[in-house]
Design a protein around this motif. Structure first.
Motif, short mmCIF file in Angstrom:
data_model
loop_
_atom_site.label_atom_id
_atom_site.label_comp_id
_atom_site.label_asym_id
_atom_site.label_seq_id
_atom_site.Cartn_x
_atom_site.Cartn_y
_atom_site.Cartn_z
N VAL A 147 1.03 -1.14 -0.09
CA VAL A 147 -0.01 0.10 -0.08
C VAL A 147 1.02 1.21 0.11
O VAL A 147 0.70 2.50 -0.78
CB VAL A 147 -1.07 -0.06 1.11
N CYS A 148 2.08 1.17 0.95
CA CYS A 148 2.77 2.44 0.89
C CYS A 148 3.63 2.57 -0.51
O CYS A 148 3.68 3.66 -0.95
CB CYS A 148 3.82 2.34 2.16
N GLU A 149 4.23 1.67 -0.83
CA GLU A 149 4.71 1.55 -2.32
C GLU A 149 3.94 2.19 -3.32
O GLU A 149 4.53 2.81 -4.07
CB GLU A 149 5.53 0.43 -2.66
N ALA A 150 2.67 1.77 -3.40
CA ALA A 150 1.86 2.19 -4.39
C ALA A 150 1.51 3.90 -4.43
O ALA A 150 1.44 4.52 -5.41
CB ALA A 150 0.54 1.47 -4.25
N ILE A 151 1.25 4.10 -2.93
CA ILE A 151 1.23 5.69 -3.04
C ILE A 151 2.36 6.28 -3.23
O ILE A 151 2.56 7.39 -3.70
CB ILE A 151 0.68 5.79 -1.59
N ALA A 152 3.56 5.90 -2.71
CA ALA A 152 4.87 6.53 -2.90
C ALA A 152 5.04 6.77 -4.40
O ALA A 152 5.54 7.60 -5.14
CB ALA A 152 6.02 5.80 -2.26
N TYR A 153 4.79 5.56 -5.26
CA TYR A 153 4.96 5.54 -6.47
C TYR A 153 3.99 6.68 -7.26
O TYR A 153 4.64 7.13 -8.26
CB TYR A 153 4.73 4.37 -6.89
N ALA A 154 2.96 6.56 -6.89
CA ALA A 154 1.88 7.49 -7.36
C ALA A 154 2.45 8.84 -7.30
O ALA A 154 2.33 9.83 -8.24
CB ALA A 154 0.41 7.29 -6.91
N LYS A 155 2.82 9.42 -6.10
CA LYS A 155 3.43 10.45 -5.72
C LYS A 155 4.54 10.87 -6.71
O LYS A 155 4.72 12.18 -7.42
CB LYS A 155 3.93 10.66 -4.51
N LYS A 156 5.78 9.99 -6.86
CA LYS A 156 6.53 10.19 -7.68
C LYS A 156 6.37 10.28 -9.24
O LYS A 156 7.11 11.23 -9.83
CB LYS A 156 7.59 8.88 -7.53
N ALA A 157 5.21 9.83 -9.65
CA ALA A 157 4.86 9.84 -11.15
C ALA A 157 4.04 11.09 -11.25
O ALA A 157 3.63 11.48 -12.34
CB ALA A 157 3.99 8.69 -11.34
N GLY A 158 3.94 12.03 -10.23
CA GLY A 158 3.19 13.22 -10.20
C GLY A 158 1.72 13.23 -10.24
O GLY A 158 1.03 13.90 -10.92
N LEU A 159 1.28 11.97 -9.98
CA LEU A 159 -0.25 11.87 -9.98
C LEU A 159 -0.77 12.22 -8.68
O LEU A 159 -0.23 12.32 -7.64
CB LEU A 159 -0.49 10.23 -10.12
N ASP A 160 -2.18 12.61 -8.66
CA ASP A 160 -2.81 12.42 -7.28
C ASP A 160 -3.10 11.43 -6.58
O ASP A 160 -3.96 10.46 -7.26
CB ASP A 160 -4.27 13.42 -7.82
N PRO A 161 -2.80 11.05 -5.55
CA PRO A 161 -2.88 9.66 -4.94
C PRO A 161 -4.25 9.32 -4.56
O PRO A 161 -4.75 8.27 -4.53
CB PRO A 161 -2.01 9.80 -3.74
N VAL A 162 -5.02 10.39 -4.33
CA VAL A 162 -6.64 10.30 -3.96
C VAL A 162 -7.21 9.70 -5.33
O VAL A 162 -7.92 9.06 -5.02
CB VAL A 162 -7.15 11.54 -3.47
N ASN A 163 -6.94 10.20 -6.31
CA ASN A 163 -7.68 9.83 -7.55
C ASN A 163 -6.99 8.37 -8.03
O ASN A 163 -7.88 7.56 -8.42
CB ASN A 163 -7.23 10.86 -8.67
N GLY A 195 11.35 11.33 -0.45
CA GLY A 195 10.97 12.69 -0.89
C GLY A 195 9.40 12.53 -0.70
O GLY A 195 8.69 11.82 -1.40
N GLU A 196 8.67 13.66 -0.06
CA GLU A 196 7.05 13.59 0.18
C GLU A 196 6.53 13.93 -1.28
O GLU A 196 5.58 13.43 -1.51
CB GLU A 196 6.57 14.48 1.38
N ASN A 197 7.23 14.78 -1.72
CA ASN A 197 6.53 15.53 -2.93
C ASN A 197 7.12 15.05 -4.28
O ASN A 197 7.01 15.59 -5.41
CB ASN A 197 6.41 16.84 -2.87
N GLY A 198 7.86 13.77 -4.27
CA GLY A 198 8.63 13.06 -5.48
C GLY A 198 9.72 13.99 -6.16
O GLY A 198 10.18 14.97 -5.98
#
Length: 299
Positions: free
Chosen positions: A191-207, A296-299
């Motif tokens: 779960v954490c890695e999925a969110i971290a990946y989404a952030k790194k890719a510049g996506l909105d993790p909520v979406n 890094g929190e913001n990718g």
């Protein structure tokens, strides 16, 4: 009440967040409940509702027909059951002993053997469902012990939980809880890695969450804890210090059986790193902080 349980007096040891709700359900069903807790203050609400306070575990054990424990760590379980002033030494022959703490399978087996020598019936019955499940009487209860003892206590279990299953002999309840915790521990990393990946890719993790939780990746942790991670809400539903305890028990049991559990070992190392940073009282969803720190929190 059934013929099995009518008129029985229940002793409850461990009036914490979970234990308080569980004992309250028994009282609502008409049982007389004796209570003991290291801190009497935590039992005041139950005492106001009619529970009877006992100053010593030995006193409670001597009077109750059924003794339920919900304490902290395996060392507490061992002291409460096998100590000089403990339950096994002071319970009446024929009494039922039910440990609902998450503890070591080997200790559950030891308590069963010692209890049997004194004509006592012992069940290990750890739970899943957290404080909400306890409050709403819909815990999952995983039971180990003799089928006759389980049948006698099943009506009591059903006052506290909705998913009550006898898994096998002594220790089987604890082994089942370890399977539960192993699945949760590795899933939380995913779960954490999925969110971290989404952030790194510049996506909105909520979406992103809206898309992935509805498919094959869906899990309780993804639906319930990922939103808290994204919102920065690290209040504990389940403490990091307690998942470290549970993972340590599972690792020890796995090693005794000769089973390799690399996912579990990784999970423990990550949680221990957070605990060393003073985060042991955060909820388990705070594992995302490890990824934020390292990548890094913001990718």
């Amino acid at each position: 009440m059934t013929a099995h349980t009518a008129g029985k007096m229940i002793g409850f040891v461990g009036i914490g967040v979970m234990g308080k709700s569980m004992a309250a359900h028994l009282m609502k069903a008409g049982y007389e409940v004796l209570v003991y807790n290291r801190t009497k203050q935590k039992a005041e609400e139950l005492l106001a509702q009619g529970a009877v306070w006992k100053d010593q575990i030995s006193e409670l054990a001597a009077e109750a027909d059924v003794i339920i424990t919900m304490v902290g760590y395996p060392k507490d379980v061992e002291e409460v059951y096998l100590g000089e002033k403990g339950i096994v030494a002071h319970a009446k022959p024929g009494s039922y002993l039910i440990d609902m703490t998450t503890s070591k399978p080997s200790l559950a087996q030891k308590i069963y053997e010692e209890a049997k020598k004194r004509s006592l019936h012992s069940l290990d019955a750890p739970v899943s469902g957290g404080d909400v499940g306890a409050r709403e009487a819909r815990l999952t209860i995983m039971v180990g012990g003799d089928s006759e003892a389980f049948a006698a206590m099943e009506p009591i279990f059903k006052l506290m939980g909705t998913n009550v299953i006898l898994q096998g002999g002594p220790g089987a309840g604890q082994h089942t809880k370890m399977s539960n915790q192993i699945a949760i521990a590795s899933n939380m990393i995913g779960v954490c890695e999925a969110i971290a990946y989404a952030k790194k890719a510049g996506l909105d993790p909520v979406n992103v969450l809206k898309s992935i939780e509805a498919g094959a990746a869906g899990s309780w942790s993804l639906s319930n804890l990922a939103p808290r991670m994204i919102a920065g809400n690290f209040a504990p539903g389940f403490y990091i210090k307690h998942i470290i305890k549970d993972i340590s028990i599972a690792l020890e049991a796995a090693k005794e059986m000769g089973l390799a559990t690399p996912g579990l070992e990784l999970s423990l190392s990550l949680y221990q790193e957070l605990a060393e940073q003073g985060l042991e009282d955060n909820g388990t969803q705070a594992l995302i902080k490890w990824y934020d720190k390292h990548f890094g929190e913001n990718g």
